[in-house]
Design a protein around this motif. Structure first.
Motif, PDB file in Angstrom:
ATOM      1  N   ALA A 190      15.122  46.001  45.526  1.00  0.00           N
ATOM      2  CA  ALA A 190      16.365  46.760  45.588  1.00  0.00           C
ATOM      3  C   ALA A 190      16.304  47.925  44.608  1.00  0.00           C
ATOM      4  O   ALA A 190      15.890  47.765  43.454  1.00  0.00           O
ATOM      5  N   SER A 191      16.713  49.085  45.073  1.00  0.00           N
ATOM      6  CA  SER A 191      16.729  50.263  44.210  1.00  0.00           C
ATOM      7  C   SER A 191      17.905  50.192  43.241  1.00  0.00           C
ATOM      8  O   SER A 191      18.788  49.330  43.357  1.00  0.00           O
ATOM      9  N   GLU A 192      17.920  51.123  42.308  1.00  0.00           N
ATOM     10  CA  GLU A 192      19.051  51.174  41.377  1.00  0.00           C
ATOM     11  C   GLU A 192      20.352  51.444  42.129  1.00  0.00           C
ATOM     12  O   GLU A 192      21.406  50.892  41.773  1.00  0.00           O
ATOM     13  N   GLU A 193      20.281  52.268  43.187  1.00  0.00           N
ATOM     14  CA  GLU A 193      21.474  52.531  43.988  1.00  0.00           C
ATOM     15  C   GLU A 193      21.906  51.266  44.727  1.00  0.00           C
ATOM     16  O   GLU A 193      23.104  50.980  44.849  1.00  0.00           O
ATOM     17  N   ASP A 194      20.938  50.524  45.242  1.00  0.00           N
ATOM     18  CA  ASP A 194      21.259  49.255  45.898  1.00  0.00           C
ATOM     19  C   ASP A 194      21.983  48.315  44.941  1.00  0.00           C
ATOM     20  O   ASP A 194      22.954  47.640  45.318  1.00  0.00           O
ATOM     21  N   LEU A 195      21.503  48.260  43.718  1.00  0.00           N
ATOM     22  CA  LEU A 195      22.083  47.333  42.750  1.00  0.00           C
ATOM     23  C   LEU A 195      23.495  47.743  42.346  1.00  0.00           C
ATOM     24  O   LEU A 195      24.338  46.880  42.052  1.00  0.00           O
ATOM     25  N   LYS A 196      23.769  49.033  42.349  1.00  0.00           N
ATOM     26  CA  LYS A 196      25.140  49.475  42.090  1.00  0.00           C
ATOM     27  C   LYS A 196      26.073  49.005  43.210  1.00  0.00           C
ATOM     28  O   LYS A 196      27.204  48.583  42.957  1.00  0.00           O
ATOM     29  N   THR A 197      25.589  49.087  44.429  1.00  0.00           N
ATOM     30  CA  THR A 197      26.372  48.581  45.562  1.00  0.00           C
ATOM     31  C   THR A 197      26.528  47.072  45.470  1.00  0.00           C
ATOM     32  O   THR A 197      27.608  46.521  45.740  1.00  0.00           O
ATOM     33  N   LEU A 198      25.446  46.379  45.092  1.00  0.00           N
ATOM     34  CA  LEU A 198      25.505  44.930  44.945  1.00  0.00           C
ATOM     35  C   LEU A 198      26.563  44.537  43.912  1.00  0.00           C
ATOM     36  O   LEU A 198      27.285  43.541  44.101  1.00  0.00           O
ATOM     37  N   ARG A 199      26.676  45.301  42.843  1.00  0.00           N
ATOM     38  CA  ARG A 199      27.661  44.977  41.812  1.00  0.00           C
ATOM     39  C   ARG A 199      29.085  45.072  42.361  1.00  0.00           C
ATOM     40  O   ARG A 199      29.956  44.267  41.997  1.00  0.00           O
ATOM     41  N   TYR A 200      29.335  46.028  43.243  1.00  0.00           N
ATOM     42  CA  TYR A 200      30.653  46.102  43.872  1.00  0.00           C
ATOM     43  C   TYR A 200      30.929  44.817  44.645  1.00  0.00           C
ATOM     44  O   TYR A 200      32.025  44.238  44.549  1.00  0.00           O
ATOM     45  N   VAL A 201      29.937  44.343  45.397  1.00  0.00           N
ATOM     46  CA  VAL A 201      30.102  43.122  46.187  1.00  0.00           C
ATOM     47  C   VAL A 201      30.276  41.916  45.271  1.00  0.00           C
ATOM     48  O   VAL A 201      31.150  41.063  45.490  1.00  0.00           O
ATOM     49  N   MET A 202      29.448  41.822  44.238  1.00  0.00           N
ATOM     50  CA  MET A 202      29.524  40.675  43.337  1.00  0.00           C
ATOM     51  C   MET A 202      30.820  40.675  42.519  1.00  0.00           C
ATOM     52  O   MET A 202      31.383  39.613  42.239  1.00  0.00           O
ATOM     53  N   ASP A 203      31.310  41.845  42.144  1.00  0.00           N
ATOM     54  CA  ASP A 203      32.572  41.900  41.402  1.00  0.00           C
ATOM     55  C   ASP A 203      33.722  41.351  42.247  1.00  0.00           C
ATOM     56  O   ASP A 203      34.661  40.742  41.716  1.00  0.00           O
ATOM     57  N   LEU A 204      33.662  41.565  43.541  1.00  0.00           N
ATOM     58  CA  LEU A 204      34.651  40.960  44.421  1.00  0.00           C
ATOM     59  C   LEU A 204      34.429  39.461  44.547  1.00  0.00           C
ATOM     60  O   LEU A 204      35.373  38.670  44.520  1.00  0.00           O
ATOM     61  N   GLY A 205      33.172  39.066  44.669  1.00  0.00           N
ATOM     62  CA  GLY A 205      32.852  37.686  44.997  1.00  0.00           C
ATOM     63  C   GLY A 205      32.874  36.707  43.843  1.00  0.00           C
ATOM     64  O   GLY A 205      32.997  35.497  44.070  1.00  0.00           O
ATOM     65  N   LEU A 206      32.760  37.198  42.617  1.00  0.00           N
ATOM     66  CA  LEU A 206      32.615  36.294  41.480  1.00  0.00           C
ATOM     67  C   LEU A 206      33.890  36.115  40.667  1.00  0.00           C
ATOM     68  O   LEU A 206      33.863  35.442  39.643  1.00  0.00           O
ATOM     69  N   GLN A 207      34.988  36.691  41.106  1.00  0.00           N
ATOM     70  CA  GLN A 207      36.232  36.532  40.349  1.00  0.00           C
ATOM     71  C   GLN A 207      36.837  35.156  40.599  1.00  0.00           C
ATOM     72  O   GLN A 207      36.491  34.477  41.574  1.00  0.00           O
ATOM     73  N   PRO A 208      37.733  34.713  39.730  1.00  0.00           N
ATOM     74  CA  PRO A 208      38.315  33.365  39.859  1.00  0.00           C
ATOM     75  C   PRO A 208      39.027  33.163  41.191  1.00  0.00           C
ATOM     76  O   PRO A 208      39.409  34.121  41.866  1.00  0.00           O
ATOM     77  N   ALA A 209      39.236  31.904  41.528  1.00  0.00           N
ATOM     78  CA  ALA A 209      39.814  31.547  42.825  1.00  0.00           C
ATOM     79  C   ALA A 209      41.196  32.142  43.035  1.00  0.00           C
ATOM     80  O   ALA A 209      41.566  32.488  44.158  1.00  0.00           O
ATOM     81  N   ASP A 210      41.979  32.282  41.967  1.00  0.00           N
ATOM     82  CA  ASP A 210      43.344  32.782  42.108  1.00  0.00           C
ATOM     83  C   ASP A 210      43.446  34.289  41.891  1.00  0.00           C
ATOM     84  O   ASP A 210      44.541  34.840  41.807  1.00  0.00           O
ATOM     85  N   SER A 211      42.312  34.959  41.793  1.00  0.00           N
ATOM     86  CA  SER A 211      42.296  36.407  41.560  1.00  0.00           C
ATOM     87  C   SER A 211      41.870  37.124  42.837  1.00  0.00           C
ATOM     88  O   SER A 211      40.928  36.716  43.515  1.00  0.00           O
ATOM     89  N   TRP A 212      42.576  38.227  43.134  1.00  0.00           N
ATOM     90  CA  TRP A 212      42.275  39.017  44.327  1.00  0.00           C
ATOM     91  C   TRP A 212      42.077  40.485  43.967  1.00  0.00           C
ATOM     92  O   TRP A 212      42.316  41.374  44.786  1.00  0.00           O
ATOM     93  N   ASP A 213      41.614  40.749  42.756  1.00  0.00           N
ATOM     94  CA  ASP A 213      41.426  42.130  42.313  1.00  0.00           C
ATOM     95  C   ASP A 213      40.435  42.845  43.230  1.00  0.00           C
ATOM     96  O   ASP A 213      39.345  42.353  43.506  1.00  0.00           O
ATOM     97  N   GLY A 214      40.836  44.022  43.664  1.00  0.00           N
ATOM     98  CA  GLY A 214      39.953  44.838  44.485  1.00  0.00           C
ATOM     99  C   GLY A 214      40.049  44.574  45.970  1.00  0.00           C
ATOM    100  O   GLY A 214      39.572  45.379  46.780  1.00  0.00           O
TER     101      GLY A 214
END
Length: 645
Positions: A190-214
């Protein structure tokens, strides 16, 4: 530049087959659709005969008004002389149709029609004198409407048929081909650009169960495409595709994000919409979103489970009743991967048109692709054969015209009860469907992508052409925007090997990129649209098809894995195993860091040599686990190799 076409010279001819021509239809509708339409017309004819009889017999003004109201919505008010109420009824009828399409309230449309007739017959809003011209005027309006509808259908059929013949001539001339089998999976960094996109996905996916940020989460509106469940689905799908193309030997936070999305799918605000849709659409009270005609939940969730299990080998979702949908303290609907699959099989087996509904009555091929892919993945994992008959009946529904137009376009939606199709056309419906169609009927998927190039991408490749329903963002109900279409076209282009247009669609949105805390997204584009672009990032030619049909190689399945790494301190650009050796490429996410990695699936008690870490060797414990400490300052290559016996 025309849309990318795979020519026979691009591959060994033994590996490819011709893209099939568009079926030639001698009738406006497919066979099952014709049956449903005839049945609908019989019902309407009976309705109209009663109306004509009441109007002709002149039993009373009230019955005459009621009869004319049965002929045309608001026709009774024309007879009683109330033009305003007639206009209101005439406007309310298409509005009721629209609401029926949007959220599946099936009784609403006949209720508006019949209600207006009853009110007119009861003299509501009646003038002092009746209008005798309405006795013949309303039937004339009805006949004119029937003639215009038939004429429109015939003209549309002829125009589409002519376009289909023209496309077939181009197919014969260009001879596009499709791969017989998906190529063997490969792993890239994965390129650096890919990893920036991955972080957007992971920031959505890794938040607590009761959090819907983003997330775009508008309670209680969970009926249409802006529903949060589609965002949960695509976080999960994208995380799995990232593993497949870049990091098959990494579970860690990529797997955690998928589990989190599955858990959120079980929260009542996400699925409770179905209690209302099932009640007002199917006239049944059963809030369970899995059992009855609801592929837009069961199919999408089933695919999440299958993709997760494919990439992790984790069979937790086969535990009986492990997926708890809690309606209240006394009612819990318990499901698992097996009961979801059984529900899909049952619904497909009862589907007269070969596919089954999302909203009550409305069958969307785009949603059915998720249910069929769920069955395909389940069959591969479990050694069953649920999907084969379903694929056969779905292929038939495209080949016979029930879900394919004469010009090769996919029918966006069709009424299960009445047979008529929804008027939605354009590249929005095509793009959502075609990506997920590739593992099911790749020959139709490849042909549809070829047609999308002809219809949408433009002769000079300057972006999608604009037709009706294209300038909307279904993920947040944005209007006058084609950014969602561009995002979904990018994913399709990459899945079908059209790298030129994949990059073109991405670059056309590049001026809208914003970055925050190392995560990249596109502003003025819905979360769902951003996730389509993330899926495009981690797609490759026939990547999703290969994932669904073939899964992962044995070496990836049994070799060592990176089981845990701190997020976002450690970004995994590549993780792959040949069955005994583990190779990683890591990048820092928050600057230089000294951290520990957890490795699993090593040979218990065996020694390994390590390169790129702070120590040069390790020994697996009795469960095949070990910890590796690293200093991560920049791009780091790390290898763990089993020492010689």
């Amino acid at each position: 530049m025309a849309s990318h076409v795979i020519n026979s010279s691009d591959r060994d001819t033994a590996d490819v087959a011709p893209v099939p021509p568009i079926p030639v239809f001698d009738r406006v509708h497919g066979p099952v659709t014709r049956f449903l339409l005839r049945r609908t017309l019989l019902y309407l004819a009976a309705f109209w005969v009663v109306g004509l009889a009441l109007a002709a017999l002149d039993l009373s003004d009230g019955l005459t008004a009621f009869g004319l109201g049965l002929l045309v919505p608001g026709g009774g008010f024309l007879y009683t002389g109330n033009i305003i109420l007639a206009g209101i009824a005439l406007v309310a009828f298409p509005l009721a149709l629209g609401i029926w399409w949007l959220i599946g309230i099936v009784p609403l449309t006949p209720a508006v029609w019949l209600g207006a007739a009853i009110l007119a017959g009861a003299g509501v809003g009646g003038a002092t004198e009746t209008q005798d011209w309405a006795r013949w005027g309303v039937p004339v309006i009805l006949v004119a409407a029937i003639v215009l509808t038939v004429a429109y259908l015939q003209v549309r059929f002829r125009i589409q048929s002519a376009r289909g013949r023209r496309f077939n001539a181009q197919i014969a001339a260009e001879q596009p081909v499709l791969p017989v089998a998906a190529p063997a999976p490969t792993v890239r960094e994965a390129s650096e650009e890919d990893l920036k996109t991955l972080r957007y996905v992971m920031d959505l996916g890794l938040q607590p169960a009761d959090s819907w940020d983003g997330f775009f989460f508008v309670r209680p509106e969970q009926f249409r495409e802006g529903a949060v469940r589609y965002q949960l689905n695509f976080v999960s799908y994208t995380a799995a595709m990232y593993q497949y193309t870049c990091a098959p030997a990494f579970t860690g936070y990529a797997a955690e994000a998928q589990r989190n999305m599955i858990d959120k799918m079980l929260q009542k605000p996400v699925w409770s919409y179905w209690s209302l849709e099932n009640l007002w659409g199917n006239l049944r009270w059963n809030p369970d979103p899995i059992i009855d005609d609801n592929v837009m939940y069961s199919g999408y969730l089933g695919l999440m489970l299958g993709m997760y299990e494919t990439m992790t080998g984790d069979r937790r979702y086969h535990e009986p009743g492990c997926l708890e949908l809690r309606w209240n303290d006394s009612t819990v609907y318990r499901h698992d991967a097996d009961t979801i699959t059984a529900a899909l099989v049952d619904n497909f087996s009862r589907a007269r048109l070969g596919q089954f509904p999302c909203e009550p009555n409305w069958i969307y091929p785009m949603c059915n692709t998720f249910g069929i892919n769920s069955l395909l993945v389940y069959d591969r994992l479990e050694g069953t054969n649920h999907a084969e008959p379903v694929v056969a009946q779905v292929r038939e529904s495209y080949d016979n015209g029930d879900f394919c137009e004469p010009d090769g376009r996919l029918t966006s939606a069709r009424s299960e009860y009445f047979g008529f199709r929804h008027p939605m056309v354009g590249n929005l419906g095509d793009a959502i469907t075609t990506y997920f169609l590739n593992p099911i009927v790749p020959e139709i998927g490849r042909r549809t992508w070829w047609l999308m190039g002809k219809n949408h991408l433009g002769a000079e490749g300057k972006g999608p052409k604009h037709r009706s329903w294209n300038r909307t963002d279904p993920g947040n109900y944005g209007i006058n925007t084609d950014r969602f279409v561009r995002a979904s076209l990018a994913a399709n282009a990459r899945e079908y090997g059209d790298e030129f247009h994949a990059q073109q669609m991405e670059q056309s949105l590049a001026h809208r990129i914003v970055e925050k805390d190392g995560a990249r997204r596109y502003k003025r584009l819905s979360v769902w649209g951003n996730l389509w672009l993330a899926l495009a990032r981690f797609s490759r030619e026939d990547g999703f098809r290969g994932f669904v049909q073939d899964g992962i190689p044995d070496a990836w399945r049994r070799g060592p894995v990176l089981a845990d790494a701190a997020y976002p301190d450690v970004l995994v650009a590549k993780a792959v195993s040949d069955g005994t050796r583990l190779d990683l490429v890591l990048r820092p996410g928050n600057g230089p860091v000294r951290t520990t990695l957890a490795i699993e699936r090593l040979t218990p008690g065996h020694a390994y040599t390590v390169t790129g870490a702070l120590s040069t060797e390790l020994t697996a414990d009795a469960e095949g686990r070990a910890l590796v400490e690293i200093a991560l300052n920049e791009r780091l290559e790390l290898s763990i190799t089993r020492a010689a016996d």
